[in-house]
Scaffold this motif. Structure first.
Motif, PDB file in Angstrom:
ATOM      1  N   THR A 114       0.849  -1.192   0.000  1.00 31.81           N
ATOM      2  CA  THR A 114       0.000   0.000   0.000  1.00 31.81           C
ATOM      3  C   THR A 114       0.890   1.250   0.000  1.00 31.81           C
ATOM      4  O   THR A 114       2.108   1.161   0.164  1.00 31.81           O
ATOM      5  CB  THR A 114      -0.915   0.059   1.239  1.00 31.81           C
ATOM      6  N   SER A 115       0.250   2.394  -0.180  1.00 33.71           N
ATOM      7  CA  SER A 115       0.986   3.664  -0.121  1.00 33.71           C
ATOM      8  C   SER A 115       0.691   4.417   1.182  1.00 33.71           C
ATOM      9  O   SER A 115       0.932   5.616   1.280  1.00 33.71           O
ATOM     10  CB  SER A 115       0.610   4.535  -1.323  1.00 33.71           C
ATOM     11  N   ALA A 116       0.169   3.715   2.170  1.00 33.89           N
ATOM     12  CA  ALA A 116      -0.165   4.337   3.449  1.00 33.89           C
ATOM     13  C   ALA A 116       1.085   4.910   4.107  1.00 33.89           C
ATOM     14  O   ALA A 116       2.174   4.330   4.000  1.00 33.89           O
ATOM     15  CB  ALA A 116      -0.815   3.320   4.383  1.00 33.89           C
ATOM     16  N   PRO A 117       0.971   6.048   4.788  1.00 36.06           N
ATOM     17  CA  PRO A 117       2.120   6.621   5.484  1.00 36.06           C
ATOM     18  C   PRO A 117       2.688   5.648   6.508  1.00 36.06           C
ATOM     19  O   PRO A 117       1.951   4.858   7.123  1.00 36.06           O
ATOM     20  CB  PRO A 117       1.536   7.855   6.170  1.00 36.06           C
ATOM     21  N   ILE A 118       3.989   5.717   6.712  1.00 36.66           N
ATOM     22  CA  ILE A 118       4.652   4.794   7.631  1.00 36.66           C
ATOM     23  C   ILE A 118       4.109   4.947   9.047  1.00 36.66           C
ATOM     24  O   ILE A 118       3.916   3.957   9.769  1.00 36.66           O
ATOM     25  CB  ILE A 118       6.174   5.005   7.588  1.00 36.66           C
ATOM     26  N   THR A 119       3.811   6.167   9.443  1.00 34.17           N
ATOM     27  CA  THR A 119       3.249   6.381  10.777  1.00 34.17           C
ATOM     28  C   THR A 119       1.902   5.677  10.927  1.00 34.17           C
ATOM     29  O   THR A 119       1.620   5.061  11.964  1.00 34.17           O
ATOM     30  CB  THR A 119       3.083   7.880  11.057  1.00 34.17           C
ATOM     31  N   SER A 120       1.072   5.755   9.902  1.00 30.84           N
ATOM     32  CA  SER A 120      -0.241   5.092   9.940  1.00 30.84           C
ATOM     33  C   SER A 120      -0.089   3.586  10.040  1.00 30.84           C
ATOM     34  O   SER A 120      -0.834   2.908  10.772  1.00 30.84           O
ATOM     35  CB  SER A 120      -1.044   5.469   8.699  1.00 30.84           C
ATOM     36  N   ILE A 154       0.944   2.602  13.648  1.00 30.23           N
ATOM     37  CA  ILE A 154      -0.183   2.620  14.577  1.00 30.23           C
ATOM     38  C   ILE A 154      -1.129   1.459  14.308  1.00 30.23           C
ATOM     39  O   ILE A 154      -1.618   0.793  15.240  1.00 30.23           O
ATOM     40  CB  ILE A 154      -0.941   3.959  14.483  1.00 30.23           C
ATOM     41  N   ALA A 155      -1.381   1.174  13.020  1.00 26.00           N
ATOM     42  CA  ALA A 155      -2.314   0.098  12.651  1.00 26.00           C
ATOM     43  C   ALA A 155      -1.801  -1.272  13.069  1.00 26.00           C
ATOM     44  O   ALA A 155      -2.584  -2.220  13.192  1.00 26.00           O
ATOM     45  CB  ALA A 155      -2.563   0.121  11.147  1.00 26.00           C
ATOM     46  N   CYS A 156      -0.501  -1.368  13.305  1.00 24.06           N
ATOM     47  CA  CYS A 156       0.078  -2.661  13.663  1.00 24.06           C
ATOM     48  C   CYS A 156       0.558  -2.715  15.114  1.00 24.06           C
ATOM     49  O   CYS A 156       1.357  -3.585  15.485  1.00 24.06           O
ATOM     50  CB  CYS A 156       1.225  -2.999  12.698  1.00 24.06           C
ATOM     51  N   GLY A 157       0.069  -1.789  15.921  1.00 18.78           N
ATOM     52  CA  GLY A 157       0.297  -1.883  17.353  1.00 18.78           C
ATOM     53  C   GLY A 157       1.595  -1.318  17.865  1.00 18.78           C
ATOM     54  O   GLY A 157       1.968  -1.573  19.019  1.00 18.78           O
ATOM     55  N   PHE A 158       2.291  -0.524  17.039  1.00 22.96           N
ATOM     56  CA  PHE A 158       3.520   0.118  17.504  1.00 22.96           C
ATOM     57  C   PHE A 158       3.175   1.506  18.045  1.00 22.96           C
ATOM     58  O   PHE A 158       2.198   2.124  17.628  1.00 22.96           O
ATOM     59  CB  PHE A 158       4.542   0.202  16.371  1.00 22.96           C
ATOM     60  N   GLY A 207       4.609   4.284  17.582  1.00 19.79           N
ATOM     61  CA  GLY A 207       4.829   5.367  16.629  1.00 19.79           C
ATOM     62  C   GLY A 207       5.844   4.954  15.598  1.00 19.79           C
ATOM     63  O   GLY A 207       6.383   3.831  15.638  1.00 19.79           O
ATOM     64  N   ALA A 208       6.132   5.861  14.642  1.00 16.17           N
ATOM     65  CA  ALA A 208       7.054   5.544  13.558  1.00 16.17           C
ATOM     66  C   ALA A 208       8.461   5.193  14.046  1.00 16.17           C
ATOM     67  O   ALA A 208       9.071   4.244  13.532  1.00 16.17           O
ATOM     68  CB  ALA A 208       7.092   6.700  12.552  1.00 16.17           C
ATOM     69  N   PRO A 209       9.032   5.921  15.038  1.00 13.87           N
ATOM     70  CA  PRO A 209      10.386   5.557  15.485  1.00 13.87           C
ATOM     71  C   PRO A 209      10.465   4.141  16.059  1.00 13.87           C
ATOM     72  O   PRO A 209      11.396   3.394  15.749  1.00 13.87           O
ATOM     73  CB  PRO A 209      10.682   6.617  16.557  1.00 13.87           C
ATOM     74  N   HIS A 210       9.480   3.777  16.885  1.00 14.06           N
ATOM     75  CA  HIS A 210       9.449   2.426  17.455  1.00 14.06           C
ATOM     76  C   HIS A 210       9.330   1.381  16.351  1.00 14.06           C
ATOM     77  O   HIS A 210      10.067   0.377  16.323  1.00 14.06           O
ATOM     78  CB  HIS A 210       8.262   2.319  18.431  1.00 14.06           C
TER      79      HIS A 210
END
Length: 350
Positions: A310-316, A319-323, A325-328
């Motif tokens: 997908t082209s979803a933002p990395i931050t999204s 979050i969608a996968c239970g992290f 945020g993006a750094p984690h």
């Protein structure tokens, strides 16, 4: 937490789902830089399904390795292309008489239901010459009949499509014909039909590169193959496997359904009506890892798919996968795959 080296590896069955994306973590010691060369000799009206099943196996094996494990070429008896049983022509890289056998590891004769199994004497002589170089000789569908006519299966076990069985038994009594989907006997391999071509090549890959590579191939190619290949049967999912205890399947289903907001392991135990200690034992025995580790691997796998599909933002995606945020997410992704999420996405687009 990350390991001291800052790297993680997949401990559970999920490593097979992710194997094609772990090349950034591989070193030359993981797969020695040996590229085996295979020539597919296509008879006129060869079985396209058998041919593509065999080729699909080795192409997929290459996807799982930083260094390509196989090279292959299509070879005709004569001419620049060969007509398959589907009426589709395949361009040949060369003719059999000009095939360079210097570093050839395996030659496979690909037959089909309507293929002529009585090739010219020059073809049989050429096959004998190739065999004398020490090349392993193989056959798909009824290609065994051609190898047998050349005397290359005398004293060997093999298989052949049922339609060609009587003729081979009558004309080549020194060949031991077995009623099995595929046969591997020393430096001779054969499969009886389209479906068994995949199984035969998987067995070859397993012998040369081990179970992990084969399981990675199966994860990609056999996702829709059920126990009985029944049409309309749902594709098998790990949490639906009858080989696993009911409690473990229930927990796996709960994990699959709660990716964005992961459930505490104690809650999973409560919903599955088992003790925490029992969950630990089940995961250790059947999943070869801990519940929390499997849950993390599951979320990283889901994130990898979303990242590359997908082209979803990395931050999204994070979050969608239970992290948190993006750094984690980026740290975890790099630990598992050896590259950052942005690097993985950029490489996918090349």
């Amino acid at each position: 937490m990350s390991s001291p080296s800052g790297q993680r590896g997949f401990n559970s069955r999920l490593r097979h789902s992710n194997q094609a994306y772990l090349r950034g973590r591989q070193s030359d010691s993981d797969h020695p830089p040996i590229s085996r060369r295979i020539a597919f000799v296509l008879l006129e009206h060869f079985s396209m399904m058998a041919f593509t099943g065999a080729v699909d196996t080795i192409v997929t094996a290459n996807l799982l390795s930083r260094t390509p494990l196989y090279r292959f070429q299509a070879v005709s008896l004569e001419g620049g292309s060969v007509l398959s049983d589907l009426g589709i022509s395949i361009a040949a890289d060369c003719e059999l008489k000009t095939l360079d056998t210097t570093d050839l590891d395996l030659l496979i004769v690909c037959g089909g239901y309507r293929s002529d199994l009585n090739p010219p004497r020059a073809v049989l002589d050429r096959l004998r010459a190739v065999a004398r170089t020490g090349t392993t000789m193989g056959a798909l569908w009824n290609g065994s009949s051609v190898l047998a006519l050349a005397g290359l299966l005398d004293g060997y076990s093999c298989t052949v499509h049922p339609e060609s069985r009587a003729g081979l038994e009558e004309s080549c009594p020194r060949v031991k014909l077995l009623p099995t989907p595929f046969v591997i006997d020393r430096d001779r391999i054969s499969s009886a039909g389209a479906n068994s071509a995949l199984g035969m090549m998987l067995a070859v890959v397993r012998h040369q590169h081990g179970d992990d590579v084969v399981r990675g191939i199966e994860e990609i190619l056999a996702c829709d193959r059920g126990p009985e290949d029944i049409p309309d049967r749902p594709m098998p999912m790990l949490e639906a496997s009858t080989a696993l205890p009911d409690a473990l399947r229930a927990i796996l289903k709960l994990m699959e359904s709660n990716i964005e907001e992961p459930l505490p392991i104690d809650d999973l135990a409560h919903y599955a009506q088992v003790s925490r200690r029992q969950i630990d034992r089940l995961f250790h025995r059947y999943m070869k890892t801990t519940p929390s580790r499997y849950y993390l691997e599951l979320r990283v796998t889901r994130a990898r798919r979303l990242l590359l599909q997908t082209s979803a933002p990395i931050t999204s995606i994070a979050i969608a996968c239970g992290f948190t945020g993006a750094p984690h997410f980026s740290r975890c992704y790099r630990d598992f795959f050896g590259v950052s999420p942005s690097q993985a996405r950029a490489a996918q687009r090349l």
